[in-house]
Enzyme design. Sequence first.
Site, mmCIF file in Angstrom:
data_model
loop_
_atom_site.group_PDB
_atom_site.id
_atom_site.type_symbol
_atom_site.label_atom_id
_atom_site.label_comp_id
_atom_site.label_asym_id
_atom_site.label_seq_id
_atom_site.Cartn_x
_atom_site.Cartn_y
_atom_site.Cartn_z
ATOM 1 N N HIS A 194 0.809 -1.228 0.000
ATOM 2 C CA HIS A 194 0.000 0.000 0.000
ATOM 3 C C HIS A 194 0.838 1.273 0.000
ATOM 4 O O HIS A 194 0.289 2.358 -0.224
ATOM 5 C CB HIS A 194 -0.920 0.009 1.223
ATOM 6 C CG HIS A 194 -0.202 0.301 2.500
ATOM 7 N ND1 HIS A 194 0.654 -0.601 3.087
ATOM 8 C CD2 HIS A 194 -0.203 1.402 3.292
ATOM 9 C CE1 HIS A 194 1.149 -0.074 4.187
ATOM 10 N NE2 HIS A 194 0.644 1.133 4.336
ATOM 11 N N HIS A 197 1.361 6.870 -0.626
ATOM 12 C CA HIS A 197 0.581 6.009 0.275
ATOM 13 C C HIS A 197 -0.821 5.842 -0.313
ATOM 14 O O HIS A 197 -1.646 6.756 -0.269
ATOM 15 C CB HIS A 197 0.507 6.661 1.665
ATOM 16 C CG HIS A 197 -0.024 5.751 2.726
ATOM 17 N ND1 HIS A 197 -1.358 5.425 2.824
ATOM 18 C CD2 HIS A 197 0.589 5.110 3.744
ATOM 19 C CE1 HIS A 197 -1.538 4.628 3.866
ATOM 20 N NE2 HIS A 197 -0.360 4.416 4.435
#
Length: 506
Positions: free
Chosen positions: A413, A428
């Site tokens: 992620h 992110h």
Amino acid sequence: MSAAKKFKLKPMLGLAIGAAMCYPAIQQSTLSAAAEPLYNILSGTMFSSPVYIDFFGIPIISVDYTGTVIPVILAVWFASKCEKLFNKFVPDLVKFFFVPMLTLLVTLPVTILFLGPVATFGSTLISEFTLAIRSFSPFLAGAVVGATWQILVIFGMHWGFIPVYINNVQTLGFDNVMMPFFACTFATSAVVLAIFFKTKDKQLKEMTIPNFISGIFGVTEPAIYGILLPLKKPFIISCIAGGIGGAFYGHFNFRKFILGGMGIFELPNMMNPDGIMGNIIVAFVGIAITMVIAFILTMLFYKDKEPAAVSAGAGAADGTANVAADAKQIAASDSKTQAAEAEQKAMDKAIEAEQKEITIASPLKGQLVKLSDVQDEAFSSGILGQGVAVLPEEGALYAPADGTISAFFPTGHAIGMMTVDGVELLMHVGMDTVQLEGKGFTPLAKAGDVVKKGQKLLEFDMELIKDAGFSLVTPVLVSNYTEFAEVIPAEGEHISCGEELLTVRR
């Protein structure tokens, strides 16, 4: 984490070791409050220590690790050696799990049993050394304490003075051994105030006033770690001023009669119970001397960092060395005047290269979202870096510049990247998506890979992420923004992949 990076240990292991050493149930203050010691070891020496718990019969010397630095650095260094050893013997198939587990399994007992106590004994030696100096010269002892106190605090070595401090107040009714450190608080504050008047760096100037105020109230860590240490010379100045103020306090037998207090809130505890005001007058005079000296020295010797202008022969920026070499070739074949002109042009080009703007392309296609509007304070507050966020319309993330993948989280992620221009990026995907444990994410690169701008790094299932209840808003941050003059996000509502997202100015 910094130590782990330095010793080439996995950063998460460094964090785990630090967290373990902060576990409340092993801290000396917690143990001593709950029970009497089982026994003392090294009795009759300066290293006499109570033992509250043991490890398979081996006595554990308890320490309050939450206020130390040296023990965790030693622990991380030892862990880095363990990790290298286990990497040689553990099969590749199970390395991901067994190497970290074995590293922690060995490191933590060794740290609690040996490395931590050894570092603590070092602080005891320092306190005994200071007491020895004070026995023949309070002036010199005060100078030593005042000049070195901030250094001791940084490394957690100041704890060796605390038992002496408490014992003196309880038995003598006052302490005069540790009190010269009082000058350091105001030395730090005065240096920060002088930087406010001296610097032209807008970001640094904004940091100084809050740090000055917190310093006056006794909290100097933000100023030390955020301003003085990175700038180096102001930290040295604060130590010098602290030493002078400490020498003054040592000479006049400056005392503290009641435990507690920080900064100006400590002053009431320095009023002599017999009503004589001499000691509190010494306190105020010492503050004035320390702050004036620190302020003047900073105004005289501190200078803002110059723009990274590189000499023709040195060449720090890409291409600088080649430009300088060209200039020298001209100098060899032409007159001295032409050589001088050529070298000046080389220097001008080098400076121009250093001051150029760096463009970061958008790694995603989607809607622009201001960082302040991101629904996560860690991002919106700017703690993790400066930049902007994108609400993606496609489930793919591309390299925003040429560079190297510095971190690719196992869950896929989040990606850390260092560009060829020295910009450290954090991308992110989504908010709290780490909880998906990698579901819906397909990494197409790994840590250590050298990548080109526009190269696909990650695919992610937008529907799966949304169905799981997570936001897809993706911050793109410059995490080392303090090394640059400004980070400017793109304006507008929509951006395509590859379009200019951030402008970073040197």
